[in-house]
Design a protein around this motif. Structure first.
Motif, short mmCIF file in Angstrom:
data_model
loop_
_atom_site.label_atom_id
_atom_site.label_comp_id
_atom_site.label_asym_id
_atom_site.label_seq_id
_atom_site.Cartn_x
_atom_site.Cartn_y
_atom_site.Cartn_z
N GLN A 1 26.08 -24.01 15.15
CA GLN A 1 27.35 -23.37 14.86
C GLN A 1 28.34 -23.49 16.02
O GLN A 1 29.54 -23.22 15.84
CB GLN A 1 27.10 -21.90 14.51
N SER A 2 27.87 -23.93 17.19
CA SER A 2 28.75 -23.99 18.36
C SER A 2 29.69 -25.20 18.34
O SER A 2 30.74 -25.18 18.98
CB SER A 2 27.91 -24.05 19.64
N PRO B 1 22.83 -25.68 7.62
CA PRO B 1 22.39 -25.13 8.91
C PRO B 1 21.03 -24.44 8.86
O PRO B 1 20.25 -24.54 9.80
CB PRO B 1 23.51 -24.14 9.27
N ASP C 1 22.38 -21.14 16.68
CA ASP C 1 23.48 -20.93 17.63
C ASP C 1 24.07 -22.27 18.05
O ASP C 1 25.29 -22.43 18.15
CB ASP C 1 22.99 -20.16 18.85
#
Length: 226
Positions: A145-146, A122, A142
């Protein structure tokens, strides 16, 4: 595409291009957390060292890379699940357009194939998005990771399976013409010239709806350096 933009058959009226990168999984049945070196994966896939060497000789990817300035591929790069990188590229396509997503795609290829970075990292993905696509690192993290967009990737994967596409690269031009394998640029120029000559251009794509790419984004086209 650059040739067609620089040298149109009708002066002042070059073809316009838009590109959608359709996600494809080399190892679709592998678990989300798998990791192994590319050398190990390909040796196993081709039935041992001899089979892998024969495949390398047939494809000539090292030599073709050298032709365009790629001095080396990292054969011991870590192969991993690529869902996060596919999702990120599609998100950038939807929100920033195909020019930005192509810049991101190019940088990810450099990071992975040449530098040996993992495509499930990531931090690397977020840094690449910030560097190439005009989004903040925090915004990209963000999104990664969603889990957003996995359904769109699954829909496109089903379409590929239904079409009988089992390997990459595969190119679908104007929603109709399929070019399989690592085709050289002159093959595409011939196809583009045929379309340009006939003016029978549909301007359609098969995957925009499944991947959630708005029509206005496709209409932006892709900026090609001249």
């Amino acid at each position: 595409m650059q040739t067609m933009t620089q040298k149109p058959m009708t002066p002042g009226k070059p073809l316009r291009f838009s590109v959608i990168r359709v996600p494809f999984f080399l190892e679709p049945d592998y678990p989300q957390d798998f990791e192994e070196t590319n050398r190990v994966r390909l040796t196993r896939k081709w039935g041992g060292e001899a089979g892998w060497n024969a495949q390398k000789a047939r494809h000539g990817l090292k030599e073709r890379g050298e032709e365009v300035g790629i001095e080396r591929f990292d054969l011991d790069r870590i192969a991993s699940n690529t869902m996060a990188s596919h999702r990120l590229v599609q998100w950038i396509t939807r929100t920033k357009g195909p020019t930005a997503s192509e810049a991101l795609y190019d940088l990810l290829n450099q990071r992975h194939f040449v530098e040996g970075r993992k495509l499930n990292d990531p931090e690397m993905l977020a840094d690449a998005a910030e560097q190439s696509a005009g989004v903040s690192r925090e915004e990209a993290l963000d999104f990664i990771q969603s889990g957003e967009g996995e359904d769109k990737i699954a829909a496109a994967t089903r379409m590929l399976r239904q079409m009988g596409v089992h390997s990459i690269p595969t190119f679908i031009v104007d929603g109709r013409y399929q070019v399989s394998g690592a085709a050289r640029s002159d093959e595409f120029v011939r196809l583009f010239r045929d379309l340009e000559r006939s003016r029978d251009i549909k301007g359609t794509t098969l995957f925009a709806e499944a991947l959630g790419v708005p029509e206005e984004v496709l209409d932006q086209g892709i900026e090609i350096a001249v």
